[in-house]
Design a protein around this motif. Sequence first.
Motif, PDB file in Angstrom:
ATOM      1  N   ASN A 259       0.819  -1.202   0.000  1.00  0.00           N
ATOM      2  CA  ASN A 259       0.000   0.000   0.000  1.00  0.00           C
ATOM      3  C   ASN A 259       0.859   1.260   0.000  1.00  0.00           C
ATOM      4  O   ASN A 259       0.452   2.307  -0.498  1.00  0.00           O
ATOM      5  N   ALA A 260       2.077   1.146   0.555  1.00  0.00           N
ATOM      6  CA  ALA A 260       2.954   2.318   0.646  1.00  0.00           C
ATOM      7  C   ALA A 260       3.273   2.898  -0.725  1.00  0.00           C
ATOM      8  O   ALA A 260       3.366   4.118  -0.889  1.00  0.00           O
ATOM      9  N   ILE A 261       3.428   2.024  -1.728  1.00  0.00           N
ATOM     10  CA  ILE A 261       3.816   2.521  -3.050  1.00  0.00           C
ATOM     11  C   ILE A 261       2.671   3.289  -3.694  1.00  0.00           C
ATOM     12  O   ILE A 261       2.882   4.146  -4.561  1.00  0.00           O
ATOM     13  N   GLY A 262       1.452   3.010  -3.251  1.00  0.00           N
ATOM     14  CA  GLY A 262       0.302   3.738  -3.776  1.00  0.00           C
ATOM     15  C   GLY A 262       0.225   5.171  -3.304  1.00  0.00           C
ATOM     16  O   GLY A 262      -0.584   5.958  -3.816  1.00  0.00           O
ATOM     17  N   THR A 263       1.071   5.529  -2.346  1.00  0.00           N
ATOM     18  CA  THR A 263       1.068   6.899  -1.840  1.00  0.00           C
ATOM     19  C   THR A 263       1.318   7.899  -2.955  1.00  0.00           C
ATOM     20  O   THR A 263       0.623   8.907  -3.076  1.00  0.00           O
ATOM     21  N   MET A 264       2.323   7.629  -3.786  1.00  0.00           N
ATOM     22  CA  MET A 264       2.664   8.568  -4.849  1.00  0.00           C
ATOM     23  C   MET A 264       1.529   8.699  -5.863  1.00  0.00           C
ATOM     24  O   MET A 264       1.242   9.784  -6.359  1.00  0.00           O
ATOM     25  N   LYS A 265       0.884   7.577  -6.172  1.00  0.00           N
ATOM     26  CA  LYS A 265      -0.245   7.600  -7.101  1.00  0.00           C
ATOM     27  C   LYS A 265      -1.397   8.421  -6.524  1.00  0.00           C
ATOM     28  O   LYS A 265      -2.004   9.244  -7.218  1.00  0.00           O
ATOM     29  N   ALA A 266      -1.686   8.200  -5.228  1.00  0.00           N
ATOM     30  CA  ALA A 266      -2.776   8.938  -4.583  1.00  0.00           C
ATOM     31  C   ALA A 266      -2.464  10.426  -4.497  1.00  0.00           C
ATOM     32  O   ALA A 266      -3.338  11.274  -4.693  1.00  0.00           O
ATOM     33  N   MET A 267      -1.205  10.746  -4.207  1.00  0.00           N
ATOM     34  CA  MET A 267      -0.795  12.150  -4.150  1.00  0.00           C
ATOM     35  C   MET A 267      -1.021  12.831  -5.489  1.00  0.00           C
ATOM     36  O   MET A 267      -1.466  13.974  -5.561  1.00  0.00           O
ATOM     37  N   GLU A 268      -0.740  12.098  -6.548  1.00  0.00           N
ATOM     38  CA  GLU A 268      -0.890  12.640  -7.901  1.00  0.00           C
ATOM     39  C   GLU A 268      -2.360  12.739  -8.286  1.00  0.00           C
ATOM     40  O   GLU A 268      -2.820  13.781  -8.762  1.00  0.00           O
ATOM     41  N   ASP A 269      -3.106  11.654  -8.062  1.00  0.00           N
ATOM     42  CA  ASP A 269      -4.505  11.606  -8.483  1.00  0.00           C
ATOM     43  C   ASP A 269      -5.374  12.630  -7.758  1.00  0.00           C
ATOM     44  O   ASP A 269      -6.301  13.204  -8.334  1.00  0.00           O
ATOM     45  N   HIS A 270      -5.096  12.822  -6.471  1.00  0.00           N
ATOM     46  CA  HIS A 270      -5.917  13.727  -5.665  1.00  0.00           C
ATOM     47  C   HIS A 270      -5.338  15.135  -5.590  1.00  0.00           C
ATOM     48  O   HIS A 270      -5.749  15.931  -4.744  1.00  0.00           O
ATOM     49  N   HIS A 271      -4.336  15.386  -6.451  1.00  0.00           N
ATOM     50  CA  HIS A 271      -3.733  16.717  -6.532  1.00  0.00           C
ATOM     51  C   HIS A 271      -3.182  17.178  -5.184  1.00  0.00           C
ATOM     52  O   HIS A 271      -3.280  18.349  -4.822  1.00  0.00           O
ATOM     53  N   LEU A 272      -2.618  16.232  -4.450  1.00  0.00           N
ATOM     54  CA  LEU A 272      -2.033  16.563  -3.153  1.00  0.00           C
ATOM     55  C   LEU A 272      -0.602  17.044  -3.297  1.00  0.00           C
ATOM     56  O   LEU A 272      -0.053  17.652  -2.384  1.00  0.00           O
ATOM     57  N   ALA A 273       0.027  16.724  -4.429  1.00  0.00           N
ATOM     58  CA  ALA A 273       1.417  17.120  -4.628  1.00  0.00           C
ATOM     59  C   ALA A 273       1.686  17.213  -6.121  1.00  0.00           C
ATOM     60  O   ALA A 273       1.001  16.591  -6.936  1.00  0.00           O
ATOM     61  N   LYS A 274       2.682  17.995  -6.456  1.00  0.00           N
ATOM     62  CA  LYS A 274       3.097  18.122  -7.854  1.00  0.00           C
ATOM     63  C   LYS A 274       4.503  17.566  -8.001  1.00  0.00           C
ATOM     64  O   LYS A 274       5.406  17.932  -7.275  1.00  0.00           O
ATOM     65  N   PHE A 275       4.667  16.638  -8.944  1.00  0.00           N
ATOM     66  CA  PHE A 275       6.001  16.156  -9.260  1.00  0.00           C
ATOM     67  C   PHE A 275       5.992  15.598 -10.672  1.00  0.00           C
ATOM     68  O   PHE A 275       4.977  15.122 -11.156  1.00  0.00           O
ATOM     69  N   SER A 276       7.134  15.712 -11.308  1.00  0.00           N
ATOM     70  CA  SER A 276       7.231  15.315 -12.708  1.00  0.00           C
ATOM     71  C   SER A 276       7.301  13.802 -12.841  1.00  0.00           C
ATOM     72  O   SER A 276       7.490  13.073 -11.865  1.00  0.00           O
ATOM     73  N   ILE A 277       7.170  13.326 -14.072  1.00  0.00           N
ATOM     74  CA  ILE A 277       7.295  11.890 -14.340  1.00  0.00           C
ATOM     75  C   ILE A 277       8.671  11.397 -13.916  1.00  0.00           C
ATOM     76  O   ILE A 277       8.818  10.311 -13.339  1.00  0.00           O
ATOM     77  N   ASP A 278       9.689  12.221 -14.175  1.00  0.00           N
ATOM     78  CA  ASP A 278      11.044  11.826 -13.803  1.00  0.00           C
ATOM     79  C   ASP A 278      11.212  11.733 -12.295  1.00  0.00           C
ATOM     80  O   ASP A 278      11.892  10.850 -11.781  1.00  0.00           O
ATOM     81  N   ASP A 279      10.595  12.666 -11.549  1.00  0.00           N
ATOM     82  CA  ASP A 279      10.677  12.608 -10.090  1.00  0.00           C
ATOM     83  C   ASP A 279       9.990  11.345  -9.559  1.00  0.00           C
ATOM     84  O   ASP A 279      10.490  10.685  -8.652  1.00  0.00           O
ATOM     85  N   LYS A 280       8.841  11.032 -10.133  1.00  0.00           N
ATOM     86  CA  LYS A 280       8.117   9.836  -9.718  1.00  0.00           C
ATOM     87  C   LYS A 280       8.944   8.590 -10.004  1.00  0.00           C
ATOM     88  O   LYS A 280       9.012   7.661  -9.182  1.00  0.00           O
ATOM     89  N   LYS A 281       9.604   8.587 -11.147  1.00  0.00           N
ATOM     90  CA  LYS A 281      10.449   7.450 -11.515  1.00  0.00           C
ATOM     91  C   LYS A 281      11.620   7.308 -10.545  1.00  0.00           C
ATOM     92  O   LYS A 281      11.979   6.200 -10.132  1.00  0.00           O
ATOM     93  N   LEU A 282      12.214   8.433 -10.164  1.00  0.00           N
ATOM     94  CA  LEU A 282      13.321   8.400  -9.224  1.00  0.00           C
ATOM     95  C   LEU A 282      12.858   7.897  -7.868  1.00  0.00           C
ATOM     96  O   LEU A 282      13.528   7.094  -7.212  1.00  0.00           O
ATOM     97  N   GLN A 283      11.674   8.350  -7.415  1.00  0.00           N
ATOM     98  CA  GLN A 283      11.134   7.885  -6.136  1.00  0.00           C
ATOM     99  C   GLN A 283      10.891   6.374  -6.174  1.00  0.00           C
ATOM    100  O   GLN A 283      11.163   5.665  -5.211  1.00  0.00           O
ATOM    101  N   LEU A 284      10.361   5.886  -7.302  1.00  0.00           N
ATOM    102  CA  LEU A 284      10.076   4.460  -7.435  1.00  0.00           C
ATOM    103  C   LEU A 284      11.359   3.649  -7.379  1.00  0.00           C
ATOM    104  O   LEU A 284      11.420   2.586  -6.745  1.00  0.00           O
ATOM    105  N   ALA A 285      12.409   4.153  -8.041  1.00  0.00           N
ATOM    106  CA  ALA A 285      13.701   3.461  -8.001  1.00  0.00           C
ATOM    107  C   ALA A 285      14.238   3.401  -6.589  1.00  0.00           C
ATOM    108  O   ALA A 285      14.751   2.378  -6.146  1.00  0.00           O
ATOM    109  N   ARG A 286      14.107   4.497  -5.853  1.00  0.00           N
ATOM    110  CA  ARG A 286      14.608   4.523  -4.478  1.00  0.00           C
ATOM    111  C   ARG A 286      13.794   3.589  -3.579  1.00  0.00           C
ATOM    112  O   ARG A 286      14.341   2.935  -2.688  1.00  0.00           O
ATOM    113  N   PHE A 287      12.475   3.541  -3.810  1.00  0.00           N
ATOM    114  CA  PHE A 287      11.636   2.632  -3.026  1.00  0.00           C
ATOM    115  C   PHE A 287      12.083   1.192  -3.255  1.00  0.00           C
ATOM    116  O   PHE A 287      12.290   0.429  -2.309  1.00  0.00           O
TER     117      PHE A 287
END
Length: 677
Positions: A259-287
């Motif tokens: 469920n933790a990995i869904g945080t970034m998706k929820a942040m994006e879908d619900h407009h809770l945060a702004k980050f680029s595709i590259d930032d999301k990719k970097l976060q996923l790699a770090r996770f």
Amino acid sequence: MTTIKVFLSHSNELDDQQLVFDEILPKLEVFEDLNILTQDELKPGQIFLSSLTELVDKVDKTLLFITKNAMQSSWCNLELLIGLERSQRKQQLSVVLLLHDIEEKDIPQIAVLQEARKIVFMKENDSWVTETIVRLREKETIKQLMPAGNVAHGLVWSHYAGLLQYILQDLENNLKESEWYKNQLTPLQNHVSTKFYEMVPTSCTCHFDLSKIDENIKLVTVLELSNTIRGGNVRKLAVHVYSVTDGDQTYFCICEYPNAIGTMKAMEDHHLAKFSIDDKKLQLARFYYTMNSVINHFDISRNKARVVLFNDETEKVSEVLVKAIKQDLQLTEKVMPKESPIRPKLEDLEPTPELEYQYQVYIAHSEDTEDKQSAKEIIEYLEQKGIHSILKNPDSPNDPDVKSNTLIKAVQNCRWFIFLMTQNSVKDKMLQLRVLAALHDGILKRRVRVIPVVDRRNDIYIPDALQWVTYVPYNGQTKSHLKSLHNIVSGEDFPLKTEMLLPAGDVANGLAWGYVVNYLRVILPDALKNIEQSFKKKNISDYKCPETLFIIIPKSCDAKGVMKDKDNRITNFTTTPDIHPFGGSRPFSCQIYKITDQPDKYFIGQYAAPITCLHEMKEWRIAGVTADTILSEAYNFYQLVKNLMESADPQKAKCCEFIYFDDEKESLAEIMEAKII
């Protein structure tokens, strides 16, 4: 009048220096509330990186004069990186960009940098002066911005501490002792994998029930596990057992989307945060990188789980699972290459191939005899293991031009940049600059490239810019660091026999985001409904219990077990009615507590689970949280989670209240007594 301290960063090219000292500084220094600092403020004789970090950290804003020269300057890149990190750490937009003869599209696509104020400098027109002054004076937070580098680590530790450490330890025994397993014939039992599969999709879209997204997957049973008390709340644990069909063969496994990995998706879908595709990719790699490292570090979880990274837009879950299960059951006719427990392979899942590198490895080290010998050992070991594409230092190391050219070649052409961090290397200003240049290059290209090998025999200053990188501890006796390095650069699946120093990576941010998005926004307000049923079961009709979830954050971070008070005036009374916000197999409820000497006063409360996580991270001693940093991390979490909840969902924020208190000096019972009216 408040003085604003500003660090002005620029390249040392003559053209840029003339513009800075003839045009920019004179026009800014006339404003009495500005104190402009430059590299001239760096103290002679100090370690360069610590001195620069200290300078950037003590100013209010960093003004970056961005030119084509600056974009090519390692010094400016370093100052940019440290300035961005300060923005992330302080949760304020601390960077202002003054652009000259350069377009915005040429600026690195990092979210926090994209949000920085950008002003166009023109020598012929002074309009830039007014706007620059306004931007330097303003105080703007980045509460609704997810900067690269400060979410993934907290999400990993929260997921491991809150779930995996409980279910993995006895998962195989629990599975084999279950009625479902005992009822299977031997041929089918041979097709049951006892590993726990963590599915990490590149889209970050999570599903509670895999049988609903793939016709080849069926839910066969729910395995109930023993309950545990965490953060003052009873956790009822269960996992799903699935069948996975591959032609005429059927396999079985325990699997879930974390469920933790869904945080970034929820942040994006619900407009809770702004980050680029590259930032999301970097976060996923770090996770992915950190989750594998954490799982393989602890005895209770090593080899008991597998993190499966896959492109859910092009691959079916069942196909990915079958490959992993057959490999783990050793049913494949030909041994398949295992995924590394460390190296992320996001690039393999993308339409565009990974950048081609001329060399695989470069080792940066000082000219000290012992350091050179350590570097030689690493090279020889890697070559013995088949890694021959290594860029080696020239025979004339004292020639500064040759040294500089080798550095440039390494940064541009090497996949992995190994840095020997010893007492000698941290005193070498140019060597530190090489490493930071490589790290900066890695961030811009979204590659995890720098591997520090840390000699822990001495108290070594670790540059702030390396805090998110996983360290390999140097061991001169067992040479265990050699296997770890080969593991990383080759992608082969070596057992992690050595401790990996896993830094927190500004863990409070990830913990706060995960707690708000994956937990509070999911359970509220339903967790507070029908509480009268709980009192009715206890035959109590006269009571006062606010319909508010009180989230307790003790300063000490001592938040294990049921909630307690220093005067023993709080007792565990009962639970709220079960709800199922996380899927049908995981019932959820909150604890209701009673103030013992007040017969009618009750409250719904729990410790903030991330605070328990922080305490465990300190005890584990590998997660980047120490006795010195835990107090600040806890308070940072309190401030972040309160602000995030109010920003993310103002209505649901009314259903909870955060209470931060000094549990050594203050009575929680007295605090809660005042809340119950």
